[in-house]
Scaffold this motif. Structure first.
Motif, PDB file in Angstrom:
ATOM      1  N   SER A   1       0.828  -1.213   0.000  1.00  0.00           N
ATOM      2  CA  SER A   1       0.000   0.000   0.000  1.00  0.00           C
ATOM      3  C   SER A   1       0.856   1.254   0.000  1.00  0.00           C
ATOM      4  O   SER A   1       0.476   2.277  -0.569  1.00  0.00           O
TER       5      SER A   1
ATOM      6  N   ASN B   1       1.939   1.756  -3.577  1.00  0.00           N
ATOM      7  CA  ASN B   1       0.801   2.218  -4.359  1.00  0.00           C
ATOM      8  C   ASN B   1       0.561   3.700  -4.106  1.00  0.00           C
ATOM      9  O   ASN B   1       0.333   4.474  -5.042  1.00  0.00           O
ATOM     10  N   LEU B   2       0.618   4.113  -2.856  1.00  0.00           N
ATOM     11  CA  LEU B   2       0.419   5.523  -2.525  1.00  0.00           C
ATOM     12  C   LEU B   2       1.524   6.392  -3.125  1.00  0.00           C
ATOM     13  O   LEU B   2       1.257   7.485  -3.639  1.00  0.00           O
ATOM     14  N   LYS B   3       2.762   5.909  -3.090  1.00  0.00           N
ATOM     15  CA  LYS B   3       3.857   6.674  -3.682  1.00  0.00           C
ATOM     16  C   LYS B   3       3.603   6.924  -5.161  1.00  0.00           C
ATOM     17  O   LYS B   3       3.805   8.030  -5.662  1.00  0.00           O
TER      18      LYS B   3
ATOM     19  N   ARG C   1       0.702   7.023  -6.689  1.00  0.00           N
ATOM     20  CA  ARG C   1      -0.386   7.995  -6.809  1.00  0.00           C
ATOM     21  C   ARG C   1       0.085   9.403  -6.467  1.00  0.00           C
ATOM     22  O   ARG C   1      -0.273  10.375  -7.130  1.00  0.00           O
ATOM     23  N   ALA C   2       0.892   9.533  -5.415  1.00  0.00           N
ATOM     24  CA  ALA C   2       1.364  10.847  -4.970  1.00  0.00           C
ATOM     25  C   ALA C   2       2.291  11.490  -6.000  1.00  0.00           C
ATOM     26  O   ALA C   2       2.353  12.721  -6.090  1.00  0.00           O
TER      27      ALA C   2
ATOM     28  N   SER D   1      -3.454  15.687  -0.036  1.00  0.00           N
ATOM     29  CA  SER D   1      -4.057  14.629   0.770  1.00  0.00           C
ATOM     30  C   SER D   1      -5.554  14.509   0.486  1.00  0.00           C
ATOM     31  O   SER D   1      -6.088  13.405   0.350  1.00  0.00           O
TER      32      SER D   1
ATOM     33  N   LEU E   1      -6.040  12.764  -2.840  1.00  0.00           N
ATOM     34  CA  LEU E   1      -5.759  11.329  -2.742  1.00  0.00           C
ATOM     35  C   LEU E   1      -6.849  10.597  -1.966  1.00  0.00           C
ATOM     36  O   LEU E   1      -7.243   9.485  -2.329  1.00  0.00           O
ATOM     37  N   ASN E   2      -7.355  11.214  -0.908  1.00  0.00           N
ATOM     38  CA  ASN E   2      -8.362  10.566  -0.073  1.00  0.00           C
ATOM     39  C   ASN E   2      -9.770  10.631  -0.651  1.00  0.00           C
ATOM     40  O   ASN E   2     -10.671   9.973  -0.149  1.00  0.00           O
TER      41      ASN E   2
ATOM     42  N   ARG F   1     -11.242   3.758  -4.770  1.00  0.00           N
ATOM     43  CA  ARG F   1     -10.270   2.691  -5.014  1.00  0.00           C
ATOM     44  C   ARG F   1     -10.998   1.363  -5.169  1.00  0.00           C
ATOM     45  O   ARG F   1     -11.902   1.031  -4.397  1.00  0.00           O
TER      46      ARG F   1
ATOM     47  N   PRO G   1     -10.803   6.397   0.200  1.00  0.00           N
ATOM     48  CA  PRO G   1     -10.106   6.150   1.467  1.00  0.00           C
ATOM     49  C   PRO G   1     -10.747   6.917   2.623  1.00  0.00           C
ATOM     50  O   PRO G   1     -10.830   6.399   3.737  1.00  0.00           O
TER      51      PRO G   1
END
Length: 114
Positions: free
Chosen positions: A54, A57-59, A61-62, A84, A87-88, A92, A100
């Motif tokens: 995870s 995956n976040l990296k 997306r960021a 943030s 992204l949130n 997903r 999220p």
């Protein structure tokens, strides 16, 4: 770590029982988590990518918002909050197409009931 302490302090104790870091340089001050904050710190093992799927995956997306040469420490709180929020607010597949933020809110409600 100051930002992390501030953000974690907004959560109930039951929502901050532990925190897992990858082994990036940005977490070298993990011992600065405020005493009494509650979380136990864990680290992914080196050369164990399955433990941090995870995170990776976040990296990815960021990176849409923060290219590799971005000085993250120089970003304002407002800029970080905007990223943030984006992204949130992105649904997903792994969360049943919930965001999220929705999944986290549901988890907090369940913790409050217990």
């Amino acid at each position: 770590m100051n930002r992390l302490n501030t953000l974690l302090s907004l959560l109930s104790l039951s929502a901050r029982r532990s925190i897992t870091f990858d082994r990036g340089f940005e977490f070298n001050r993990w011992r600065d988590l405020r005493t009494g904050m509650g979380p136990k710190a864990w680290f992914c093992d080196p050369q164990a990518p399955w433990q941090k799927g995870s995170v990776e995956n976040l990296k990815k997306r960021a990176r849409r918002y923060l290219p590799r040469d971005t000085a993250i420490a120089a970003l304002s709180d407002h800029a970080m909050a905007e990223i943030s929020a984006q992204l949130n607010a992105t649904p997903r597949r792994c969360l049943g197409y919930r965001t999220p933020a929705e999944a986290f809110a549901e988890e907090l409600r369940q913790l409050d009931r217990s």
